[in-house]
Write an enzyme that holds these catalytic residues in place. Structure first.
Site, PDB file in Angstrom:
ATOM      1  N   CYS A  13      -2.401   3.184  -9.510  1.00  0.00           N
ATOM      2  CA  CYS A  13      -1.519   4.339  -9.624  1.00  0.00           C
ATOM      3  C   CYS A  13      -2.202   5.602  -9.094  1.00  0.00           C
ATOM      4  O   CYS A  13      -2.446   5.712  -7.897  1.00  0.00           O
ATOM      5  CB  CYS A  13      -1.043   4.494 -11.065  1.00  0.00           C
ATOM      6  SG  CYS A  13       0.477   5.458 -11.213  1.00  0.00           S
ATOM      7  N   HIS A  40       0.858  -1.160 -13.068  1.00  0.00           N
ATOM      8  CA  HIS A  40       0.000  -1.238 -14.260  1.00  0.00           C
ATOM      9  C   HIS A  40       0.221  -2.577 -14.965  1.00  0.00           C
ATOM     10  O   HIS A  40       1.303  -3.154 -14.889  1.00  0.00           O
ATOM     11  CB  HIS A  40       0.344  -0.119 -15.245  1.00  0.00           C
ATOM     12  CG  HIS A  40       0.027   1.254 -14.773  1.00  0.00           C
ATOM     13  ND1 HIS A  40      -1.263   1.734 -14.687  1.00  0.00           N
ATOM     14  CD2 HIS A  40       0.832   2.264 -14.365  1.00  0.00           C
ATOM     15  CE1 HIS A  40      -1.233   2.986 -14.259  1.00  0.00           C
ATOM     16  NE2 HIS A  40       0.023   3.333 -14.050  1.00  0.00           N
TER      17      HIS A  40
END
Length: 486
Positions: free
Chosen positions: A330, A427
């Site tokens: 991310c 994630h």
């Protein structure tokens, strides 16, 4: 009709989240329909819900403990700090605004209505709603417009059990002092108390329990000994983020100022053959690391500046020259590129800065927020993966032509020409056992953990049994009452 009770703390980080998770599993095992609820949470460790929003990671764990899917109603107001004085405000799962602390204080009273609305929906599905407070009700300077503790308890007529942390010392003063400082109407809401994180022979605190009960008139729910396996459960609070030594592969994780969604690390820390080291500011990245993992960030450009200020950019270049591997997730993925642009100042001031240059990609921040649960597979090993995305920004560039993953039938992520550096927006990848095993094998190690997700549920069962052994759960349940809305 549902009953409810609110678990508040005599201070921050007394273990309320874990306490509620244990209660949720314990009462769910009795056949009760249990729902967790936290009116206001502050955390950059968020979870994606089945209804497409985001809530605090702790409420997602509590939902799992209760045996139900996580939904946005379980945490209707989530504050995600972006600076020391401001935070992104998520209301019922969606981005509402970015507000400075002073402005949030003005907006807070208007957020009580959606919080109560969410609570009502949960209560309609449940036998028991376990409400978790935030911080401490003793912060009476924050009582006006409060939606996190006594203000919410008042709004739904919830009785309160106050939890004190004996590990930090002064627990009698924590509890009795809270009663003394509260106004009468709030003080009268507290019906019981419990002690958390006791080390040693709990009978040594019998006189302490008697003293608190005598001073306050509250029912004593019990003393909960230290639960040694708590680290096996996904942590929400950055204060709980610490190195977890193992023997084997060394994974270095630089601690970013605004680190987000660090539950990515949990499956790695659970591996006996992986040495996860959290590198604090002022320390160099270790030269013998097998993998440097750059985690997510709530403020990518600011954390990139912090990364450089520690000299970690130089250490990272040296790590790659030595043949080491790098994974960026991310915000960490965005940092690895050649450029980051924020023309609209979404993260603060407008900016256009060079990245770390280890991936030939560029990122531009945009106001649309991507929040979704995802699944797919690792292209190299064809191992299944599942996880979630929570991010701002769009990333593109030549290295995206070497995708790392396929998500929902589309290529995702990027890989350097050498294959040493990889990044993506997903994630939760390492919770997938086959993916984690393939990744560790590629780095020269091997998995020793069979079934990470099963290990989380086993730990929740052990926590519930621990609480049932040491607390008066029937007594606590007897204090719960039906909501009375104001």
């Amino acid at each position: 009709m549902a009953k409810t009770i609110m678990i508040q703390g005599a201070g921050s980080n007394v273990g309320k989240s874990l306490f509620v998770a244990g209660l949720a599993r314990a009462f769910a095992r009795r056949g009760m329909a249990v729902r967790p609820f936290k009116p206001q949470n502050m955390s950059n460790n968020a979870a994606v819900t089945v209804d497409g929003g985001e809530i605090g990671r702790a409420q997602a764990l509590q939902a799992r403990a209760a045996g139900v899917p996580a939904v946005t109603d379980m945490n209707p107001v989530l504050l995600k700090p972006e600076t020391d004085t401001g935070a992104q405000v998520i209301v019922q799962g969606k981005r509402f605004a970015t507000l400075r602390a002073r402005d949030y204080a003005k907006a807070k009273p208007h957020l009580l209505a959606p919080a109560v609305e969410s609570f009502r929906r949960l209560a309609a599905q449940a036998d028991l709603v376990l409400i978790e407070g935030a911080g401490s009700p003793a912060e009476i300077n924050l009582r006006a417009g409060d939606i996190a503790n006594m203000g919410f308890a008042e709004a739904v007529g919830a009785p309160v059990v106050l939890v004190g942390d004996i590990d930090r010392g002064g627990v009698i003063a924590q509890l009795v002092g809270t009663q003394v400082i509260l106004p009468k109407e709030d003080r009268d809401r507290i019906k019981g108390f419990a002690i958390n994180k006791f080390r040693g022979d709990v009978s040594l605190f019998d006189d302490g329990m008697s003293a608190i009960a005598t001073q306050t008139g509250w029912a004593a729910i019990g003393v909960l000994p230290w639960f040694a396996d708590a680290w096996r459960l996904p942590a929400e609070d950055v204060m709980d983020l610490r190195s977890r030594p193992g023997v084997g592969l060394k994974v270095a994780v630089p601690r970013l100022n605004r680190i987000a969604n660090f539950d990515d690390l949990d499956p790695l820390t659970a591996e006996p053959g992986v040495d996860v080291q959290i590198i604090e500011a002022g320390r160099p990245l270790p030269g013998d690391a097998d993998l440097v993992l750059i985690p997510g960030s709530k403020s990518t450009i600011a954390d990139l500046a912090h990364f450089r200020a520690q000299g970690w950019d130089v250490d990272l270049q040296a790590h790659v020259r030595r043949g080491g591997h790098v994974i960026g997730l991310c915000g960490g993925y965005q940092m690895l590129g050649v450029r980051l642009r924020d023309p609209d100042g979404i993260e603060g001031s407008a900016a256009d800065v060079p990245g770390l240059g280890l991936l030939d990609i560029e990122t531009e921040m945009r106001p649309e927020k991507h929040v979704r649960a995802v699944s797919g597979h690792d292209i190299e090993n064809d191992t299944p993966v599942a996880g979630y995305e929570i991010h701002l920004g769009e990333t593109s560039g030549p290295d995206c032509a070497r995708p790392w993953l396929e998500i929902s039938g589309q290529p995702a992520g990027a890989t350097s020409a050498t294959g040493q550096v990889r990044g993506c927006y997903v994630h939760g990848l390492f919770a997938s056992d086959a993916f984690r095993a393939a990744t560790l094998k590629r780095l020269g190690g091997k998995t020793q953990l069979d079934g990470y997700e099963a290990s989380v549920d086993d730990t929740l069962d052990a926590l519930a049994e621990h609480m049932a052994q040491h607390l008066d759960l029937d007594g606590l349940l007897s204090l719960a009452s039906a909501p009375v809305y104001r």
